[in-house]
Design an enzyme around this catalytic site. Structure first.
Site, PDB file in Angstrom:
ATOM      1  N   TYR A  53     -14.388   6.875 -13.273  1.00 53.77           N
ATOM      2  CA  TYR A  53     -14.026   5.839 -12.297  1.00 53.77           C
ATOM      3  C   TYR A  53     -14.514   4.478 -12.769  1.00 53.77           C
ATOM      4  O   TYR A  53     -13.752   3.503 -12.822  1.00 53.77           O
ATOM      5  CB  TYR A  53     -14.615   6.181 -10.928  1.00 53.77           C
ATOM      6  CG  TYR A  53     -14.608   5.008  -9.977  1.00 53.77           C
ATOM      7  CD1 TYR A  53     -13.414   4.471  -9.526  1.00 53.77           C
ATOM      8  CD2 TYR A  53     -15.804   4.437  -9.540  1.00 53.77           C
ATOM      9  CE1 TYR A  53     -13.403   3.379  -8.667  1.00 53.77           C
ATOM     10  CE2 TYR A  53     -15.805   3.353  -8.676  1.00 53.77           C
ATOM     11  CZ  TYR A  53     -14.609   2.825  -8.240  1.00 53.77           C
ATOM     12  OH  TYR A  53     -14.601   1.748  -7.403  1.00 53.77           O
ATOM     13  N   GLY A  66     -23.083  12.012 -12.403  1.00 56.01           N
ATOM     14  CA  GLY A  66     -22.606  10.633 -12.439  1.00 56.01           C
ATOM     15  C   GLY A  66     -23.327   9.693 -11.502  1.00 56.01           C
ATOM     16  O   GLY A  66     -23.052   8.490 -11.495  1.00 56.01           O
ATOM     17  N   ARG A 112     -25.603  14.991  -7.780  1.00 52.94           N
ATOM     18  CA  ARG A 112     -24.202  14.928  -8.178  1.00 52.94           C
ATOM     19  C   ARG A 112     -24.112  14.309  -9.571  1.00 52.94           C
ATOM     20  O   ARG A 112     -24.783  13.309  -9.857  1.00 52.94           O
ATOM     21  CB  ARG A 112     -23.377  14.096  -7.198  1.00 52.94           C
ATOM     22  CG  ARG A 112     -23.230  14.700  -5.838  1.00 52.94           C
ATOM     23  CD  ARG A 112     -22.321  13.870  -4.971  1.00 52.94           C
ATOM     24  NE  ARG A 112     -22.805  12.488  -4.822  1.00 52.94           N
ATOM     25  CZ  ARG A 112     -22.282  11.612  -3.978  1.00 52.94           C
ATOM     26  NH1 ARG A 112     -21.260  11.956  -3.216  1.00 52.94           N
ATOM     27  NH2 ARG A 112     -22.781  10.381  -3.902  1.00 52.94           N
ATOM     28  N   ARG A 120     -29.597   2.495  -3.084  1.00 51.08           N
ATOM     29  CA  ARG A 120     -28.361   1.744  -3.211  1.00 51.08           C
ATOM     30  C   ARG A 120     -28.462   0.418  -2.459  1.00 51.08           C
ATOM     31  O   ARG A 120     -29.223   0.279  -1.503  1.00 51.08           O
ATOM     32  CB  ARG A 120     -27.165   2.549  -2.656  1.00 51.08           C
ATOM     33  CG  ARG A 120     -26.848   3.817  -3.431  1.00 51.08           C
ATOM     34  CD  ARG A 120     -26.296   3.492  -4.794  1.00 51.08           C
ATOM     35  NE  ARG A 120     -25.936   4.696  -5.544  1.00 51.08           N
ATOM     36  CZ  ARG A 120     -26.744   5.300  -6.399  1.00 51.08           C
ATOM     37  NH1 ARG A 120     -27.969   4.833  -6.610  1.00 51.08           N
ATOM     38  NH2 ARG A 120     -26.342   6.371  -7.063  1.00 51.08           N
ATOM     39  N   SER A 147     -10.999   5.975  -6.004  1.00 49.89           N
ATOM     40  CA  SER A 147     -12.317   5.335  -5.971  1.00 49.89           C
ATOM     41  C   SER A 147     -13.510   6.267  -5.797  1.00 49.89           C
ATOM     42  O   SER A 147     -14.606   5.798  -5.469  1.00 49.89           O
ATOM     43  CB  SER A 147     -12.344   4.300  -4.840  1.00 49.89           C
ATOM     44  OG  SER A 147     -12.128   4.926  -3.588  1.00 49.89           O
ATOM     45  N   ALA A 181      -6.635   1.719  -5.535  1.00 48.44           N
ATOM     46  CA  ALA A 181      -7.191   2.498  -6.641  1.00 48.44           C
ATOM     47  C   ALA A 181      -7.748   3.810  -6.126  1.00 48.44           C
ATOM     48  O   ALA A 181      -8.092   3.936  -4.943  1.00 48.44           O
ATOM     49  CB  ALA A 181      -8.299   1.718  -7.346  1.00 48.44           C
ATOM     50  N   LYS A 196     -12.300   0.993 -14.189  1.00 47.47           N
ATOM     51  CA  LYS A 196     -12.423  -0.380 -13.699  1.00 47.47           C
ATOM     52  C   LYS A 196     -12.712  -1.343 -14.843  1.00 47.47           C
ATOM     53  O   LYS A 196     -12.212  -2.484 -14.859  1.00 47.47           O
ATOM     54  CB  LYS A 196     -13.528  -0.453 -12.645  1.00 47.47           C
ATOM     55  CG  LYS A 196     -13.204   0.270 -11.348  1.00 47.47           C
ATOM     56  CD  LYS A 196     -12.157  -0.484 -10.531  1.00 47.47           C
ATOM     57  CE  LYS A 196     -11.999   0.107  -9.149  1.00 47.47           C
ATOM     58  NZ  LYS A 196     -11.140  -0.694  -8.268  1.00 47.47           N
ATOM     59  N   ASP A 208       0.865  -1.188   0.000  1.00 43.57           N
ATOM     60  CA  ASP A 208       0.000   0.000   0.000  1.00 43.57           C
ATOM     61  C   ASP A 208       0.897   1.232   0.000  1.00 43.57           C
ATOM     62  O   ASP A 208       1.950   1.229   0.649  1.00 43.57           O
ATOM     63  CB  ASP A 208      -0.901  -0.006   1.244  1.00 43.57           C
ATOM     64  CG  ASP A 208      -2.139   0.868   1.103  1.00 43.57           C
ATOM     65  OD1 ASP A 208      -1.988   2.089   0.874  1.00 43.57           O
ATOM     66  OD2 ASP A 208      -3.248   0.325   1.225  1.00 43.57           O
ATOM     67  N   THR A 254     -16.435  -2.838  -9.615  1.00 50.45           N
ATOM     68  CA  THR A 254     -17.447  -1.939  -9.073  1.00 50.45           C
ATOM     69  C   THR A 254     -18.760  -2.003  -9.823  1.00 50.45           C
ATOM     70  O   THR A 254     -18.797  -2.293 -11.027  1.00 50.45           O
ATOM     71  CB  THR A 254     -16.930  -0.491  -9.118  1.00 50.45           C
ATOM     72  OG1 THR A 254     -17.951   0.403  -8.672  1.00 50.45           O
ATOM     73  CG2 THR A 254     -16.549  -0.096 -10.535  1.00 50.45           C
TER      74      THR A 254
END
Length: 328
Positions: free
Chosen positions: A142, A283, A281, A222, A77, A75, A146, A31, A117
């Site tokens: 993003y 996206g 927002r 979600r 994200s 990554a 991926k 990392d 994702t």
């Protein structure tokens, strides 16, 4: 078994490290600590502070195998950030993964688990759970980055035999039920910890981005998956890629709206959540819910912490006991 985990000092990566250790495996973490924390890596776990953009340094760590598999979480994200800095996201996520895959191929690594994702499905407006066969239409750079990596892994399998599991997961949330790890982003952008902090009076009123979506209460919906359940899915996926590559969606299959998250935090904490409406927002799709049928059938995976209040409870407990996150 012996596994290398990139991004193992981050939120999801650190919980996967715990799951691997709990299963009796040896783990090594790589990392760069740009968003992760050294304190999130359990004591006794070998750690390499390396940036995957540095191919030579990456290759030197991968050369310290043999590895029974590599799990890649490192990554950039943030969907919103990727809309503001698209080229940075596309370049960094792609090149870091490409460096890692190349090093794995050169060292004869046979398995890699990739943290993909649900943002791959950001384009279409769907009102039903999303299967792996749904059209890939990223709604952000993003998500696009991926998908580019998934294609790299496709060719690494086809040409070099590097088997992969692309795990397209939805909204990771919660914290280790034993309190060993939790969520600590700087800045924090995820709804559940932001809502908890607003309830605890640690931040101003929560901003709810969009209240005019075509959903049951006007706010985004979600699929929240407990991070410990997510970690379990990664461990199970390792056993599926001895002879073939796989792609799995990972989620509870249950969608909760932003307003329902607020009500859950109020129930669990016993506190009122101050919030105010804000513009959508760019996206953000209105609804993202996973169809995880394939994962369940092939691995026997089932979420143990699927209830939203249970997810919130573990997150709340960790944030109450770690008011400064991983900083002592």
């Amino acid at each position: 078994m012996r596994y290398l985990v990139t991004g193992g000092a981050g939120f999801v990566g650190s919980h996967v490290v715990l799951a691997l250790l709990d299963a009796g495996h040896e783990v090594v973490v790589l990392d760069n600590l740009s968003t992760g924390y050294r304190a999130a890596v359990p004591a006794g776990v070998a750690f390499h502070k390396v940036d995957l953009l540095d191919y030579q340094a990456t290759a030197e760590v991968v050369a310290q195998g043999p590895w029974d598999g590599v799990l890649h979480f490192a990554a950039l994200s943030l969907v919103g950030d990727s809309m503001r800095e698209p080229l940075r996201y596309l370049r960094q996520n792609y090149l870091t993964a490409l460096n890692l895959v190349q090093a794995c191929v050169e060292q004869g690594v046979k398995k890699i688990i990739f943290s993909s994702t649900a943002a791959l499905f950001g384009g279409p407006e769907r009102l039903d759970p999303i299967p792996e066969t749904a059209p890939v239409q990223p709604g952000s750079p993003y998500g696009e980055s991926k998908f580019m990596i998934e294609r790299v892994l496709h060719w690494a399998d086809s040409i070099y035999g590097l088997r992969s599991a692309c795990l397209r997961y939805f909204n990771a949330a919660g914290a280790d039920p034993e309190g060993r790890a939790g969520e600590d982003h700087r800045p924090e952008t995820h709804l559940i910890p932001l809502t908890i902090d607003a309830a605890l009076g640690r931040r101003p009123a929560l901003k709810l981005f969009g209240t005019d979506y075509p959903t049951r209460d006007g706010s985004c919906i979600r699929d929240y998956i407990h991070v410990t359940d997510l970690a379990d899915a990664h461990v199970r996926a390792l056993g599926q890629i001895d002879h073939r590559s796989v792609t799995y969606n990972i989620g509870n299959g249950q969608g909760y709206s932003n307003l329902e998250v607020i009500r859950s935090v109020e129930r669990v904490s016993g506190r009122k959540v101050p919030w105010e409406a804000a513009p959508r927002r760019q996206g953000d799709p209105s609804l993202l819910v996973a169809d995880s049928t394939t994962l369940r059938k092939e691995t026997g995976w089932e979420p143990r912490f699927g209830d939203l209040d249970r997810i919130v409870e573990t997150a709340l407990r960790w944030r109450e006991s770690h008011p400064n996150g991983y900083e002592v």
